[in-house]
Design a protein around this motif. Structure first.
Motif, PDB file in Angstrom:
ATOM      1  N   ILE A   1     -14.578  -5.679 -11.812  1.00 40.73           N
ATOM      2  CA  ILE A   1     -13.652  -4.643 -11.407  1.00 40.73           C
ATOM      3  C   ILE A   1     -14.322  -3.642 -10.770  1.00 40.73           C
ATOM      4  O   ILE A   1     -14.311  -2.295 -11.197  1.00 40.73           O
ATOM      5  CB  ILE A   1     -12.537  -4.358 -12.578  1.00 40.73           C
ATOM      6  CG1 ILE A   1     -13.390  -3.857 -13.774  1.00 40.73           C
ATOM      7  CG2 ILE A   1     -11.605  -5.521 -12.946  1.00 40.73           C
ATOM      8  CD1 ILE A   1     -12.300  -3.426 -15.015  1.00 40.73           C
ATOM      9  N   ALA A   2     -14.737  -3.878  -9.530  1.00 43.16           N
ATOM     10  CA  ALA A   2     -15.634  -2.985  -8.842  1.00 43.16           C
ATOM     11  C   ALA A   2     -14.802  -1.752  -8.660  1.00 43.16           C
ATOM     12  O   ALA A   2     -15.240  -0.610  -8.289  1.00 43.16           O
ATOM     13  CB  ALA A   2     -16.266  -3.558  -7.698  1.00 43.16           C
ATOM     14  N   ALA A   3     -13.368  -1.920  -7.673  1.00 43.55           N
ATOM     15  CA  ALA A   3     -13.029  -0.716  -7.371  1.00 43.55           C
ATOM     16  C   ALA A   3     -12.461   0.367  -8.458  1.00 43.55           C
ATOM     17  O   ALA A   3     -12.443   1.524  -8.272  1.00 43.55           O
ATOM     18  CB  ALA A   3     -11.604  -1.339  -6.679  1.00 43.55           C
ATOM     19  N   ASP A   4     -11.911  -0.136  -9.515  1.00 46.69           N
ATOM     20  CA  ASP A   4     -11.645   0.510 -10.805  1.00 46.69           C
ATOM     21  C   ASP A   4     -12.603   1.439 -11.150  1.00 46.69           C
ATOM     22  O   ASP A   4     -12.580   2.646 -11.492  1.00 46.69           O
ATOM     23  CB  ASP A   4     -11.060  -0.369 -11.840  1.00 46.69           C
ATOM     24  CG  ASP A   4      -9.484  -0.682 -11.812  1.00 46.69           C
ATOM     25  OD1 ASP A   4      -8.749  -0.055 -10.971  1.00 46.69           O
ATOM     26  OD2 ASP A   4      -9.030  -1.409 -12.320  1.00 46.69           O
ATOM     27  N   LYS A   5     -13.712   0.602 -11.491  1.00 44.03           N
ATOM     28  CA  LYS A   5     -15.063   1.464 -12.030  1.00 44.03           C
ATOM     29  C   LYS A   5     -15.646   2.425 -10.907  1.00 44.03           C
ATOM     30  O   LYS A   5     -16.064   3.524 -11.536  1.00 44.03           O
ATOM     31  CB  LYS A   5     -16.011   0.299 -12.496  1.00 44.03           C
ATOM     32  CG  LYS A   5     -15.689  -0.488 -13.625  1.00 44.03           C
ATOM     33  CD  LYS A   5     -16.570  -1.281 -14.480  1.00 44.03           C
ATOM     34  CE  LYS A   5     -17.028  -2.359 -13.479  1.00 44.03           C
ATOM     35  NZ  LYS A   5     -17.969  -3.240 -14.226  1.00 44.03           N
TER      36      LYS A   5
ATOM     37  N   ASP B   1      -7.996  -5.728  -7.547  1.00 47.80           N
ATOM     38  CA  ASP B   1      -7.992  -7.005  -6.541  1.00 47.80           C
ATOM     39  C   ASP B   1      -7.413  -6.563  -5.158  1.00 47.80           C
ATOM     40  O   ASP B   1      -7.679  -6.975  -4.353  1.00 47.80           O
ATOM     41  CB  ASP B   1      -7.034  -8.060  -7.146  1.00 47.80           C
ATOM     42  CG  ASP B   1      -7.768  -8.865  -8.382  1.00 47.80           C
ATOM     43  OD1 ASP B   1      -8.725  -8.467  -8.706  1.00 47.80           O
ATOM     44  OD2 ASP B   1      -7.263  -9.915  -8.837  1.00 47.80           O
ATOM     45  N   VAL B   2      -6.259  -5.875  -5.238  1.00 51.11           N
ATOM     46  CA  VAL B   2      -5.688  -5.362  -3.892  1.00 51.11           C
ATOM     47  C   VAL B   2      -6.606  -4.444  -3.315  1.00 51.11           C
ATOM     48  O   VAL B   2      -6.819  -4.563  -2.138  1.00 51.11           O
ATOM     49  CB  VAL B   2      -4.253  -4.554  -4.494  1.00 51.11           C
ATOM     50  CG1 VAL B   2      -3.592  -4.324  -2.853  1.00 51.11           C
ATOM     51  CG2 VAL B   2      -3.236  -5.683  -4.876  1.00 51.11           C
ATOM     52  N   ILE B   3      -7.247  -3.511  -4.030  1.00 50.63           N
ATOM     53  CA  ILE B   3      -8.073  -2.566  -3.290  1.00 50.63           C
ATOM     54  C   ILE B   3      -9.249  -3.228  -2.821  1.00 50.63           C
ATOM     55  O   ILE B   3      -9.813  -2.749  -1.801  1.00 50.63           O
ATOM     56  CB  ILE B   3      -8.493  -1.433  -4.135  1.00 50.63           C
ATOM     57  CG1 ILE B   3      -7.035  -0.644  -4.630  1.00 50.63           C
ATOM     58  CG2 ILE B   3      -9.454  -0.516  -3.446  1.00 50.63           C
ATOM     59  CD1 ILE B   3      -6.172   0.071  -3.554  1.00 50.63           C
TER      60      ILE B   3
ATOM     61  N   MET C   1      -4.643  10.270 -10.085  1.00 48.85           N
ATOM     62  CA  MET C   1      -5.651   9.145  -9.894  1.00 48.85           C
ATOM     63  C   MET C   1      -4.720   7.968  -9.162  1.00 48.85           C
ATOM     64  O   MET C   1      -4.172   7.154 -10.058  1.00 48.85           O
ATOM     65  CB  MET C   1      -6.331   8.621 -11.077  1.00 48.85           C
ATOM     66  CG  MET C   1      -6.944   9.916 -11.552  1.00 48.85           C
ATOM     67  SD  MET C   1      -8.303   9.759 -12.924  1.00 48.85           S
ATOM     68  CE  MET C   1      -9.538   9.357 -11.993  1.00 48.85           C
ATOM     69  N   HIS C   2      -4.598   7.889  -7.912  1.00 47.79           N
ATOM     70  CA  HIS C   2      -3.624   7.150  -7.268  1.00 47.79           C
ATOM     71  C   HIS C   2      -4.166   5.912  -6.324  1.00 47.79           C
ATOM     72  O   HIS C   2      -5.435   5.841  -6.299  1.00 47.79           O
ATOM     73  CB  HIS C   2      -2.930   8.139  -5.971  1.00 47.79           C
ATOM     74  CG  HIS C   2      -2.367   9.242  -6.655  1.00 47.79           C
ATOM     75  ND1 HIS C   2      -2.136  10.316  -6.199  1.00 47.79           N
ATOM     76  CD2 HIS C   2      -1.722   9.596  -7.800  1.00 47.79           C
ATOM     77  CE1 HIS C   2      -1.642  11.249  -6.649  1.00 47.79           C
ATOM     78  NE2 HIS C   2      -1.299  10.836  -7.809  1.00 47.79           N
ATOM     79  N   GLY C   3      -3.373   4.957  -6.103  1.00 46.32           N
ATOM     80  CA  GLY C   3      -3.921   3.927  -5.127  1.00 46.32           C
ATOM     81  C   GLY C   3      -4.268   4.340  -3.994  1.00 46.32           C
ATOM     82  O   GLY C   3      -5.208   4.008  -3.098  1.00 46.32           O
ATOM     83  N   PHE C   4      -3.300   5.307  -3.302  1.00 42.27           N
ATOM     84  CA  PHE C   4      -3.780   5.928  -1.968  1.00 42.27           C
ATOM     85  C   PHE C   4      -3.240   7.258  -2.003  1.00 42.27           C
ATOM     86  O   PHE C   4      -2.585   7.859  -2.441  1.00 42.27           O
ATOM     87  CB  PHE C   4      -2.504   5.170  -0.970  1.00 42.27           C
ATOM     88  CG  PHE C   4      -2.805   3.689  -1.407  1.00 42.27           C
ATOM     89  CD1 PHE C   4      -3.538   2.925  -0.368  1.00 42.27           C
ATOM     90  CD2 PHE C   4      -1.930   3.020  -2.051  1.00 42.27           C
ATOM     91  CE1 PHE C   4      -3.700   1.363  -0.732  1.00 42.27           C
ATOM     92  CE2 PHE C   4      -2.014   1.538  -2.210  1.00 42.27           C
ATOM     93  CZ  PHE C   4      -2.893   0.982  -1.550  1.00 42.27           C
TER      94      PHE C   4
ATOM     95  N   GLY D   1       2.065   6.166  -2.819  1.00 43.12           N
ATOM     96  CA  GLY D   1       3.038   5.799  -3.520  1.00 43.12           C
ATOM     97  C   GLY D   1       3.144   4.206  -3.984  1.00 43.12           C
ATOM     98  O   GLY D   1       3.725   3.956  -4.913  1.00 43.12           O
ATOM     99  N   MET D   2       2.502   3.515  -3.130  1.00 43.69           N
ATOM    100  CA  MET D   2       2.595   2.030  -3.263  1.00 43.69           C
ATOM    101  C   MET D   2       1.442   1.705  -4.676  1.00 43.69           C
ATOM    102  O   MET D   2       0.432   2.599  -4.752  1.00 43.69           O
ATOM    103  CB  MET D   2       1.836   1.344  -2.040  1.00 43.69           C
ATOM    104  CG  MET D   2       2.569   1.397  -0.824  1.00 43.69           C
ATOM    105  SD  MET D   2       1.772   0.624   0.678  1.00 43.69           S
ATOM    106  CE  MET D   2       1.317  -0.881   0.054  1.00 43.69           C
ATOM    107  N   PRO D   3       1.924   0.744  -5.391  1.00 48.75           N
ATOM    108  CA  PRO D   3       0.953   0.343  -6.479  1.00 48.75           C
ATOM    109  C   PRO D   3      -0.117  -0.265  -5.980  1.00 48.75           C
ATOM    110  O   PRO D   3      -0.217  -0.815  -4.926  1.00 48.75           O
ATOM    111  CB  PRO D   3       2.125  -0.799  -7.133  1.00 48.75           C
ATOM    112  CG  PRO D   3       2.745  -1.297  -6.039  1.00 48.75           C
ATOM    113  CD  PRO D   3       3.244  -0.222  -4.978  1.00 48.75           C
ATOM    114  N   ALA D   4      -1.131   0.077  -6.776  1.00 53.08           N
ATOM    115  CA  ALA D   4      -2.490  -0.705  -6.367  1.00 53.08           C
ATOM    116  C   ALA D   4      -3.044  -1.085  -7.772  1.00 53.08           C
ATOM    117  O   ALA D   4      -3.279  -0.496  -8.628  1.00 53.08           O
ATOM    118  CB  ALA D   4      -3.540   0.424  -5.798  1.00 53.08           C
TER     119      ALA D   4
END
Length: 401
Positions: free
Chosen positions: A171-175, A146-148, A129-132, A140-143
């Motif tokens: 927190i729309a992206a996380d959920k 808010d960033v997403i 479950m990654h940012g990218f 490998g970039m942190p995410a």
């Protein structure tokens, strides 16, 4: 007299090891727990950071943690320690699903990279479950949410609508990505039933949210050459908002030709429905801001109850705006047992919103979110570690904290 067994859920017997933290991964594994899976949360000695986010009546059991970790178990392992890494490998051998939100660079050092684990455990479903996505230059970039939200176009949509780039106040992206992760894991479990083999499931937040936003907002970009800029005008209209009444706000959505004809007849202006700007769906979409401004000008003249009665009579979807404080007393949510109360010996009575999904009318029961490391001894013993090995592990971890 024969009694029936308590409903356990369709995933009863499936074991999930979840090394993720914050909301994205835990939200995903909570869905699996709601379907009856045994979800084991692997936490460092400091615990998931959400254990300390928001109000709490017990240290390490804060509100944000309670919201995405119900019906799980917790094992505390300091994975910097070799014996903790060995203990985790013993647990992985018992699991159906292994999921994490660690950046891929850290995995190989812990023996947790996908190639190593899939070779060792061919039936394991390995979930990153990654940012990218791993194939692109952002890998490998942190995410974080808010960033997403910013990268995926959500903040731009707000800018287009209100003239200022903003995050959605959730927190729309996380959920959203958590829900996508859950259904991807379910698909992988179904595939394993057919093939007997596990697989690697990658759930990247960035690509997931871009796809989410472009369902409607890709719009004319589907065509070559493009037929319009991206962005669905109706939902970006500045006037698309709850409409102010004399005593509050109402959400109204006349949508079809018939809806609009009925509405304008009800306010004594039937000719507006045949205005060439509003006479059909395509025309209304082009002139949506003007149309919704017009709608609001009528709505503000009467109270909310009036418009709810009118919309019910005209079969136009409508509802009063509810405040978050009102949801606990909502008649429908009460009738469907949406909120569940649990009693805890230390914290007293706690309330939780439950999964909305029922299967043949039933839902798996909800249990309390776990204390940090609450199930460490029990589950490591089940995985084959001796009492002496478990004691040595816990002693070592206490020294490091």
């Amino acid at each position: 007299m024969q009694t029936s067994l308590a409903y356990q859920g369709p995933l009863a017997g499936v074991r999930v090891l979840d090394l993720s933290s914050v909301i994205f991964g835990p939200m995903s594994s909570q869905v699996l727990a709601d379907y009856g899976a045994e979800v084991i949360k692997i936490e460092p000695p400091t615990g998931d950071s959400t254990r300390h986010t928001g109000p709490a009546v017990e240290k390490g059991m804060a509100a944000m943690f309670l919201g995405s970790n119900r019906s799980k178990k917790s094992v505390m392992l300091d994975l910097k320690q070799p014996n903790a890494q060995e203990a985790l490998q013993a647990l992985i051998a018992t699991a159906d699903v292994f999921m994490h939100s660690m950046r891929p660079q850290k995995l190989a050092k812990l023996g947790l990279d996908k190639d190593t684990l899939r070779a060792k455990f061919p039936r394991l479903i390995y979930v990153g479950m990654h940012g990218f996505g791993e194939a692109g230059p952002y890998a490998g970039m942190p995410a974080y949410d808010d960033v997403i939200q910013g990268m995926s176009g959500l903040a731009d949509l707000m800018d287009r609508q209100i003239g200022e780039a903003r995050y959605l106040p959730t927190i729309a992206a996380d959920k959203t990505c958590g829900l996508v992760g859950a259904h991807a894991i379910l698909a992988a479990l179904f595939q394993r039933e057919r093939t007997g083999e596990g697989c690697f499931v990658e759930v990247p937040m960035y690509e997931t949210m871009v796809g989410f936003n472009l369902v409607e907002h890709f719009y004319g970009q589907h065509f070559n050459p493009p037929q319009s800029p991206p962005g669905y005008p109706r939902v970006m209209a500045k006037s698309r908002r709850p409409y102010k009444t004399l005593d509050g706000y109402v959400c109204m959505m006349p949508y079809t030709d018939q809806h609009w004809q009925r509405f304008f007849e009800s306010v004594g202006q039937p000719a507006i429905a045949s205005d060439e700007r509003f006479a059909n769906q395509a025309a209304r979409t082009r002139h949506i801001d003007q149309l919704l401004d017009l709608l609001g000008s009528f709505v503000k003249q009467r109270d909310t109850a009036h418009w709810l009665e009118v919309c019910e009579r005209l079969e136009i979807p409508a509802a009063a705006v509810a405040r978050l404080d009102d949801l606990m007393s909502d008649a429908h949510l009460q009738a469907t047992d949406f909120f569940v109360s649990l009693s805890d010996a230390a914290m007293g009575k706690l309330r939780f919103p439950r999964s909305s999904v029922r299967m043949d009318g039933a839902q798996a029961p909800i249990t309390m979110p776990p204390r940090l490391g609450e199930h460490t001894q029990e589950l490591l013993r089940q995985a084959g570690l001796s009492d002496a090995a478990i004691a040595a592990l816990q002693t070592q971890q206490k020294k490091e904290t």
